[in-house]
Motif scaffolding. Structure first.
Motif, short mmCIF file in Angstrom:
data_model
loop_
_atom_site.label_atom_id
_atom_site.label_comp_id
_atom_site.label_asym_id
_atom_site.label_seq_id
_atom_site.Cartn_x
_atom_site.Cartn_y
_atom_site.Cartn_z
N ILE A 126 -8.27 3.15 -2.06
CA ILE A 126 -7.67 2.11 -1.77
C ILE A 126 -8.90 1.29 -1.59
CG2 ILE A 126 -6.42 0.82 -0.40
CD1 ILE A 126 -4.52 3.35 0.32
N LEU A 127 -8.91 0.13 -2.04
CA LEU A 127 -9.81 -1.02 -1.61
C LEU A 127 -9.05 -1.69 -0.80
CD1 LEU A 127 -11.91 -1.20 -5.03
CD2 LEU A 127 -12.77 -0.41 -2.88
N ARG A 128 -9.15 -1.99 0.59
CA ARG A 128 -8.61 -2.91 1.25
C ARG A 128 -9.16 -3.91 1.85
NH1 ARG A 128 -6.49 -3.95 6.18
NH2 ARG A 128 -4.29 -4.28 6.31
N LEU A 129 -8.90 -5.22 1.84
CA LEU A 129 -9.48 -6.17 2.61
C LEU A 129 -9.02 -6.31 3.86
CD1 LEU A 129 -11.07 -8.90 2.11
CD2 LEU A 129 -9.23 -10.12 1.64
N LYS A 130 -10.03 -6.76 4.69
CA LYS A 130 -9.62 -6.65 6.16
C LYS A 130 -8.68 -7.99 6.27
CE LYS A 130 -13.99 -5.40 8.09
NZ LYS A 130 -15.21 -6.05 9.09
N ASP A 131 -7.63 -7.73 7.10
CA ASP A 131 -6.76 -8.75 7.65
C ASP A 131 -7.40 -10.14 8.15
OD1 ASP A 131 -4.58 -7.04 7.19
OD2 ASP A 131 -4.42 -6.49 9.08
N GLN A 132 -6.78 -11.22 7.76
CA GLN A 132 -7.71 -12.47 8.12
C GLN A 132 -9.22 -12.35 8.05
OE1 GLN A 132 -6.04 -12.72 12.33
NE2 GLN A 132 -4.32 -13.79 11.57
N ARG A 160 -9.97 1.39 -13.01
CA ARG A 160 -9.01 2.37 -13.59
C ARG A 160 -8.81 3.26 -12.18
NH1 ARG A 160 -12.05 4.19 -18.97
NH2 ARG A 160 -13.09 5.76 -17.51
N ASN A 161 -7.72 3.66 -12.07
CA ASN A 161 -7.28 4.74 -11.25
C ASN A 161 -7.32 4.34 -9.55
OD1 ASN A 161 -5.66 7.23 -11.98
ND2 ASN A 161 -7.27 8.22 -11.15
N LEU A 162 -6.76 3.39 -9.39
CA LEU A 162 -7.03 2.97 -7.66
C LEU A 162 -6.05 1.75 -7.45
CD1 LEU A 162 -8.78 0.13 -7.88
CD2 LEU A 162 -10.45 1.45 -8.35
N THR A 163 -6.12 1.51 -5.97
CA THR A 163 -5.24 0.53 -5.49
C THR A 163 -6.06 -0.52 -4.98
OG1 THR A 163 -3.18 1.77 -5.07
CG2 THR A 163 -3.60 -0.14 -3.64
N ILE A 164 -5.67 -1.86 -5.17
CA ILE A 164 -6.35 -3.10 -4.50
C ILE A 164 -5.38 -3.58 -3.56
CG2 ILE A 164 -7.45 -5.24 -4.82
CD1 ILE A 164 -8.19 -4.03 -7.76
N ASP A 165 -5.88 -3.88 -2.14
CA ASP A 165 -4.71 -4.09 -1.19
C ASP A 165 -5.36 -5.40 -0.71
OD1 ASP A 165 -3.30 -4.62 0.99
OD2 ASP A 165 -2.70 -2.53 1.31
N GLN A 190 -13.70 -4.36 -26.11
CA GLN A 190 -12.88 -3.05 -25.61
C GLN A 190 -13.20 -3.22 -24.27
OE1 GLN A 190 -15.11 0.34 -24.99
NE2 GLN A 190 -13.12 0.46 -23.78
N GLY A 191 -12.07 -2.91 -23.19
CA GLY A 191 -12.18 -2.79 -22.00
C GLY A 191 -10.84 -2.78 -21.36
N ALA A 192 -10.81 -2.32 -20.27
CA ALA A 192 -9.29 -1.95 -19.74
C ALA A 192 -9.30 -2.10 -18.17
CB ALA A 192 -8.78 -0.59 -20.26
N VAL A 193 -8.14 -2.63 -17.76
CA VAL A 193 -7.59 -2.27 -16.34
C VAL A 193 -6.11 -1.27 -16.54
CG1 VAL A 193 -6.35 -3.31 -14.44
CG2 VAL A 193 -8.09 -4.63 -15.69
N ARG A 194 -6.47 0.01 -16.21
CA ARG A 194 -5.27 0.65 -16.01
C ARG A 194 -5.08 1.82 -15.03
NH1 ARG A 194 -5.42 3.93 -21.59
NH2 ARG A 194 -4.00 4.89 -20.48
N ASP A 195 -3.88 2.19 -15.03
CA ASP A 195 -3.37 2.84 -13.63
C ASP A 195 -3.88 2.20 -12.46
OD1 ASP A 195 -2.19 4.95 -15.49
OD2 ASP A 195 -4.44 5.36 -16.10
N VAL A 196 -3.54 1.01 -12.11
CA VAL A 196 -3.96 0.33 -10.96
C VAL A 196 -2.69 -0.31 -10.20
CG1 VAL A 196 -5.14 -1.60 -10.15
CG2 VAL A 196 -6.30 -0.18 -11.87
N THR A 197 -2.88 -0.18 -9.13
CA THR A 197 -1.76 -1.04 -8.27
C THR A 197 -2.75 -2.13 -7.44
OG1 THR A 197 -0.34 0.79 -7.83
CG2 THR A 197 -0.21 -1.02 -6.09
N ILE A 198 -1.95 -3.37 -7.45
CA ILE A 198 -2.57 -4.38 -6.74
C ILE A 198 -1.47 -5.24 -5.87
CG2 ILE A 198 -3.56 -6.84 -6.99
CD1 ILE A 198 -4.41 -6.13 -9.82
N GLN A 204 -10.46 8.19 -7.58
CA GLN A 204 -10.13 9.85 -7.85
C GLN A 204 -8.57 9.82 -8.06
OE1 GLN A 204 -11.09 12.10 -4.58
NE2 GLN A 204 -9.67 13.87 -5.32
N SER A 205 -7.72 8.78 -7.64
CA SER A 205 -6.44 8.62 -7.78
C SER A 205 -5.77 7.34 -7.53
CB SER A 205 -5.66 9.79 -6.95
OG SER A 205 -5.37 9.66 -5.61
N ARG A 206 -4.75 6.98 -8.11
CA ARG A 206 -4.27 5.63 -7.91
C ARG A 206 -3.87 5.33 -6.59
NH1 ARG A 206 -0.13 2.95 -12.38
NH2 ARG A 206 0.46 1.13 -11.06
#
Length: 531
Positions: A64-70, A100-105, A123-131, A58-60
């Motif tokens: 948030i897709l977040r991996l568990k610690d350890q 698109r449009n999300l954060t990976i942590d 044709q394909g894209a990674v856009r508006d993403v924070t890693i 929905q928004s960058r």
């Protein structure tokens, strides 16, 4: 799918089930509302998929897709694992993939984690993403080197924080395009290219390690309009390390000991010690007296328009367009265009089944001409096919004709186009600006024809293929025709055809990342044209 957005319950299985259910080549969009989705393993898709799905937040900053610690399995840098892994094994058929449009942590305590292993073709894209890495550790933020046959694809508006390497590219097929990339806090290299053909504009790096490394072999690097800032101990090292061929222009490197360390090439022009005005690893080859440097055509950013409220969008199905038959939808689509709405959308067609016709995956058939006029400023698809069968009459001028209207910019995006007609699909007749992005087409004729004096056009992540074994029905028309006086900008541009792919008949044409296929003239540049 009951994926928990609170970050309290593991959402891995729910999101993986959604991916598995729609990984059949039907170009679905999987939507993640704002929230934190806790993961304990890799989200894996692509095996057997040839088109999509798209993973869209929905928004960058809010999704948030977040991996568990350890997290178990993410502790060994020698055996890296990604949070998201996309691959089409055995062939370069991963069409229309996108994140698109999300954060990976990657969380903390996961030194063997990579953020995103991405694959797309044509044709394909990674856009508006924070890693980002929670503790700065990890192997690669955006890994585009984990397998062969990645690209062409577009990476735009992406930020990577932390990891040993921010972005990695490799192998030798089939080109990647990057624009507006921000890298910071890397431990080894900001951007590592090990064999790929990459075109980068607008790279901003803040690092105490080399910002860009272009390794020997099949690597080819284009880097323009970038600022690579050295921090801490960077004063003792180069900003760019080059051992292959490259083209560099307008690159500033404050804080580094030297801008460039290159084992290839001696041709350079001007610039201060921390600034590369222009550098090419091979002296230019020319047939007649020419400039000793590149044209430096002005670059404009791809325009955007406001999305507006979806309740005000016009759905072509509400005006009679139907993907369950093979009847002509031209009139229904024109009614939606003329409804007064600013956005017209084509819902995703129904999946193949008993109600389907012979058309692929349910399609919108257009036998005539649709005139883009009135208030429309965005036409958006759901990833389904348009089946274009131009049978004469007005359609010989164009299937879609951009005429004058109230909106100065019209955006057409997220479409797959299949046709069997004889006219250009898009005819640009007005002074308005046209933007085409995330468009994939398989056609027997031209995708775009700009008339003399027509307005600017932007092509972003656009691929136009010629059917295997198909016959040209355009009468020899080029895939893309740019008219006299036009201004054209393209990013990740992939015209494929067995006759002239691009005819520049007097326009200014700037392209970042050009990939082609099929033996034919790539570009015909007529008098007055600047490419």
């Amino acid at each position: 799918y009951n994926a928990d957005p609170t970050g309290k319950t593991d959402a891995t299985a729910a999101i993986q089930k959604a991916l598995d259910d729609h990984c059949l080549g039907d170009n679905w969009t999987l939507y993640l509302p704002n929230g934190t989705y806790l993961l304990s393993g890799t989200l894996d898709w692509g095996n057997g998929s040839r088109m999509g799905p798209v993973l869209q937040g929905q928004s960058r900053d809010g999704t948030i897709l977040r991996l568990k610690d350890q997290a178990p399995g993410f502790g060994n840098p020698g055996a890296p694992k990604a949070i998201i892994h996309i691959v089409q094994k055995g062939s370069a058929d991963a069409f229309c993939m996108a994140v698109r449009n999300l954060t990976i942590d990657t969380g903390s305590g996961n030194p063997g984690a990579s953020g995103l292993q991405f694959m797309a073709n044509n044709q394909g894209a990674v856009r508006d993403v924070t890693i980002r890495s929670g503790d700065g550790r990890g192997v690669v933020g955006l890994d585009l080197a984990f397998t062969d046959m990645i690209g062409p694809c577009l990476v735009k508006n992406v930020e990577v924080r932390g990891f040993d390497i921010g972005i990695a590219t490799g192998w030798e097929v089939a080109s990647m395009t990057f624009e507006h990339i921000r890298l910071s806090g890397q431990r080894k290299f900001g951007f590592l290219n090990a064999g790929q053909c990459v075109s980068i504009r607008g790279l901003v790096s803040d690092n105490e390690v080399p910002a860009v490394v272009n390794k020997a072999g099949t690597s080819f690097l284009v880097l323009v309009d970038s600022v690579l800032t050295g921090t801490k101990n960077a004063e003792n090292m180069p900003a760019i390390v080059n051992d292959a061929h490259c083209f560099l222009r307008n690159v500033r490197t404050p804080g580094y000991g030297r801008a460039l360390e290159s084992s290839v090439g001696t041709f350079a022009s001007g610039g201060k010690p921390d600034e590369i005005e222009e550098f090419v690893s091979l002296a230019p080859i020319h047939l007649f007296p020419t400039l000793k440097h590149s044209l430096g055509l002005p670059v404009r950013e791809t325009p955007e328009v406001a999305w507006g409220d979806p309740k005000d969008w016009a759905n072509v199905q509400n005006f009679g367009a139907d993907t369950r038959d093979d009847l002509d939808d031209t009139e229904a689509i024109q009614k939606a265009i003329d409804s007064g709405a600013k956005t017209v959308y084509f819902p995703h067609p129904l999946p193949a089944g008993k109600e389907q016709t012979k058309l692929p995956r349910g399609s919108y058939r257009i036998n005539g001409t649709v005139r883009i006029r009135g208030n429309v400023e965005r036409i958006i698809g759901g990833g389904g096919y348009w089946w274009m069968l131009s049978v004469g009459g007005e359609a010989r001028d164009g299937v879609f004709i951009l005429e004058e209207g109230t909106a100065p910019v019209v955006i057409i995006e997220d479409f797959n186009i299949v046709d069997g007609g004889a006219a250009p699909v898009f005819r640009h007749r007005s002074g308005r600006t046209l933007v085409m992005r995330h468009v994939n087409s398989i056609m027997h004729h031209s995708l775009y024809h700009g008339d003399d004096g027509a307005g600017p056009a932007f092509f972003e992540d656009v691929a136009s293929h010629f059917p295997i074994g198909g016959k040209d029905r355009s009468g020899g028309a080029p895939n893309f025709h740019f008219g006299k006086g036009q201004k054209i900008w393209a990013r990740q541009f992939n015209p494929e055809k067995n006759i002239t792919k691009i005819l520049n008949d007097g326009a200014d044409f700037w392209v970042l990342g050009l990939k082609t296929e099929v033996l034919a003239t790539l570009l015909e540049n007529r008098p007055g044209a600047r490419t």
